[in-house]
Motif scaffolding. Structure first.
Motif, short mmCIF file in Angstrom:
data_model
loop_
_atom_site.label_atom_id
_atom_site.label_comp_id
_atom_site.label_asym_id
_atom_site.label_seq_id
_atom_site.Cartn_x
_atom_site.Cartn_y
_atom_site.Cartn_z
N LEU A 25 0.83 -1.19 0.00
CA LEU A 25 0.00 0.00 0.00
C LEU A 25 0.87 1.24 0.00
N GLU A 48 -3.72 4.60 3.67
CA GLU A 48 -5.17 4.54 3.85
C GLU A 48 -5.60 3.10 4.00
N ILE A 49 -6.22 2.80 5.12
CA ILE A 49 -6.70 1.46 5.43
C ILE A 49 -8.19 1.42 5.15
N LYS A 50 -8.59 0.55 4.25
CA LYS A 50 -10.00 0.43 3.90
C LYS A 50 -10.65 -0.79 4.54
N ASP A 51 -9.89 -1.88 4.67
CA ASP A 51 -10.43 -3.14 5.19
C ASP A 51 -9.77 -3.46 6.52
N ASN A 82 -7.04 8.21 13.49
CA ASN A 82 -8.32 7.60 13.88
C ASN A 82 -8.32 7.12 15.33
N LYS A 124 -9.82 0.84 12.96
CA LYS A 124 -10.80 1.62 12.19
C LYS A 124 -10.25 1.89 10.79
N PRO A 125 -11.14 1.97 9.81
CA PRO A 125 -10.67 2.37 8.48
C PRO A 125 -10.31 3.86 8.48
N GLY A 126 -9.46 4.25 7.55
CA GLY A 126 -9.08 5.65 7.44
C GLY A 126 -7.60 5.81 7.17
N LYS A 127 -7.14 7.06 7.27
CA LYS A 127 -5.74 7.37 7.00
C LYS A 127 -4.93 7.35 8.29
N LYS A 153 -0.12 -5.69 2.59
CA LYS A 153 -1.09 -6.68 3.09
C LYS A 153 -0.32 -7.93 3.47
#
Length: 157
Positions: A25, A48-51, A82, A124-127, A153
């Motif tokens: 990422l 940025e974490i989405k999952d 976050n 949490k998802p987010g930056k 990942k």
């Protein structure tokens, strides 16, 4: 015959292209001016974490010259975002007791890829901001060519 060759080369090309993909990422590298890593020159990256169900590996990348005076390095790692504010101090061994460098390389440049967090799951998802600062007594720290951060990942087996 030409059609068969074309299909063969297309297949080989597709396999090679698929082998070049990665799950990074973030993959940063920051050169240090005149091979000196100052306290004020921290290495930074934003991911940025989405999952949040996906595990991630965070790595500290380092390259130093033969002019580096120590057999280890201390760094402080900050992971923020976050609601997360994680600070850890790490020590990494760079040389054997006899002075032989442990890093990969040739000549007078040695490369390392050290784990920071493995199979880590963000809440949490987010930056998120990742920052690495050198934590040795010398300022600047001589012999450091560059440093970086990789977020990938985790490979689930």
């Amino acid at each position: 015959m030409h059609k068969l060759r074309f299909v063969f080369f297309l297949t080989v090309f597709s396999i090679l292209l698929a082998g070049c993909t990665n799950d990074n990422l973030v993959d940063t590298n920051q050169a240090m001016p005149e091979n000196n890593w100052a306290y004020a020159k921290s290495v930074k990256a934003t991911v940025e974490i989405k999952d949040i169900n996906e595990p991630y590996n965070l790595y500290f990348k380092l390259r130093h010259t033969a002019d580096y005076r120590y057999s280890n390095i201390y760094v402080i790692v900050h992971v923020k975002g976050n609601g997360l504010n994680r600070n850890n101090r790490y020590q990494y061994k760079l040389a054997k007791a006899d002075g032989e460098w442990l890093g990969k390389g040739s000549g007078d440049l040695f490369t390392y890829n050290f784990p920071l967090l493995t199979n880590y799951r963000f809440a949490k998802p987010g930056k998120y901001q990742i920052e690495i600062e050198q934590n040795m007594r010398d300022n600047p720290l001589t012999g450091i060519s560059d440093a970086g951060i990789t977020v990938a990942k985790a490979q689930v087996k």
